[in-house]
Enzyme design. Structure first.
Site, PDB file in Angstrom:
ATOM      1  CD  GLN A  50       3.315   4.611  -2.559  1.00 21.49           C
ATOM      2  OE1 GLN A  50       2.518   4.821  -1.659  1.00 21.49           O
ATOM      3  NE2 GLN A  50       3.762   3.410  -2.861  1.00 21.49           N
ATOM      4  NE  ARG A  57       4.974  -7.372   8.082  1.00 18.11           N
ATOM      5  CZ  ARG A  57       4.553  -7.659   6.852  1.00 18.11           C
ATOM      6  NH1 ARG A  57       3.513  -7.036   6.349  1.00 18.11           N
ATOM      7  NH2 ARG A  57       5.161  -8.576   6.133  1.00 18.11           N
ATOM      8  CE1 TYR A 111      -5.817   2.998  -1.860  1.00 15.83           C
ATOM      9  CE2 TYR A 111      -3.436   2.737  -1.957  1.00 15.83           C
ATOM     10  CZ  TYR A 111      -4.617   2.720  -1.230  1.00 15.83           C
ATOM     11  OH  TYR A 111      -4.599   2.429   0.109  1.00 15.83           O
ATOM     12  NE  ARG A 131       4.326  -1.286  -2.929  1.00 16.13           N
ATOM     13  CZ  ARG A 131       4.464  -1.243  -1.611  1.00 16.13           C
ATOM     14  NH1 ARG A 131       4.738  -0.086  -1.009  1.00 16.13           N
ATOM     15  NH2 ARG A 131       4.349  -2.324  -0.884  1.00 16.13           N
TER      16      ARG A 131
END
Length: 361
Positions: A99, A313, A181, A228
């Site tokens: 990424q 997670r 971002y 993404r």
């Protein structure tokens, strides 16, 4: 659960199963902003995933914002990532994507090397703070607005980073266009108040993302490039008054590129079905993210909502997540206090199921 374990092809990426490891910032890069022996162990422990999307990695020093995050801009960093990928391949060989994460205004000078700038579409600071090893919590600072003549150079940094990722053994790259971002900062009017060809109307605001994807696809092939998004995500002081229009227009422009996949996170905005939005506007492979367990992931794939599911997670505390899901074994939790702390604790020391049961006994 059978749907989770079917093979899948996404562009040039071949997955042995439909379980992806989501990219997660873990803040453990070394003094050269490179992965080290701990990263080799961390990722190889999870090599039975169908796809590993490695943590957000900066394409240039200007894109670094958080402490101890890695880059893919120097020979040292490229060589270090190559060691990580070689280890993954030696453990069974999940497909591997890096990424690319340029944080834009979500940054502090205290986390950047000397000479690096905080750059963004407009000179508008994000409200909030972040952690610095030297200063503790510090506010995100006012960025310098990129000149029109500089935008092409930033896009070229992404192009070169895609080439560097391939040289480091990755099968592809993912453009991080979420979490407030740089690409998302260009996308939304709250952070983009430019008056040139990259700001103003929605058509102009999506241009940076589209041109960046085109540049990366031109360098390594569209079938090795992912994107993404998370429509409606307010993280890092972002606000979108009409995410359906924003992301509908973006995906309509991106869809003809023939990307390997779109990774879409569940929207935190009530009533906004980001997965359905993606299906309406993107004809390629969809990776669904956020809030899934094994049963709900398998159900979503079987129902045609997506083609794969990425877990974050669950992959932290369960290095053997794939085998646990396959065997119907319970999933372990994780220690939030060690998410971003240096060292092995909370990073590479989570046991596999059999060892965990033995310890508990």
């Amino acid at each position: 659960m059978e749907a989770l374990f079917e093979p899948l092809r996404m562009g040039e990426l071949r997955l042995a199963n439909r379980i992806a490891m989501a990219p997660m910032t873990r803040s453990r890069a070394d003094a050269d902003d490179a992965p080290d022996a701990l990263h080799v162990r961390y990722y190889s422990q999870r090599a039975d995933a169908g796809l590993i999307i490695a943590e957000g990695t900066y394409p240039s020093v200007h894109g670094k914002g958080y402490c101890r995050t890695p880059g893919i801009a120097t020979p040292v960093q490229i060589a270090a990532w190559d060691r990580v990928n070689a280890s993954i391949a030696g453990q069974g060989g999940a497909s591997r994507v890096l990424q690319l994460m340029h944080v834009g205004r979500a940054a502090s000078r205290y986390n950047k090397p000397e000479g690096a700038e905080t750059l963004a579409p407009s000179a508008i600071a994000a409200h909030g703070s972040l952690y610095s090893d030297s200063q503790g919590m510090v506010p995100m600072e006012v960025p310098r607005a990129l000149e029109t003549s500089e935008v092409a150079g930033v896009i070229d940094e992404y192009r070169q980073a895609a080439l560097n990722a391939r040289a480091a053994g990755f099968d592809g790259v993912e453009l991080h266009c979420s979490s407030g971002y740089l690409p998302m900062q260009f996308l939304l009017a709250c952070s983009n108040q430019r008056g040139d060809a990259y700001g103003g109307s929605l058509t102009r605001r999506i241009r940076f993302v589209v041109e960046t994807l085109e540049a990366m696809a031109g360098a390594i092939g569209a079938g090795r490039v992912g994107l993404r998004i998370c429509p409606g995500n307010p993280y890092n002081d972002m606000q979108d008054d009409d995410p359906l229009a924003t992301y509908g227009a973006l995906l309509d422009a991106v869809d003809p590129l023939g990307l390997a996949y779109l990774q879409v996170s569940r929207s935190p905005q009530p009533g906004l079905d980001a997965f359905a939005l993606a299906r309406r506007h993107f004809r390629g492979a969809l990776i669904l993210n956020d809030g899934f367990d094994g049963a709900s992931a398998a159900q979503a794939i079987a129902a045609g909502q997506g083609d794969a599911v990425s877990f974050a997670r669950h992959f932290i505390g369960n290095p053997d997540l794939v085998s646990r899901l396959r065997a119907g074994q319970p999933l372990a939790g994780f220690d939030r206090a060690t998410l971003y702390t240096p060292g092995a604790r909370g990073f590479t020391d989570y046991p596999v199921y059999a060892a965990a049961v033995e310890v508990q006994s």
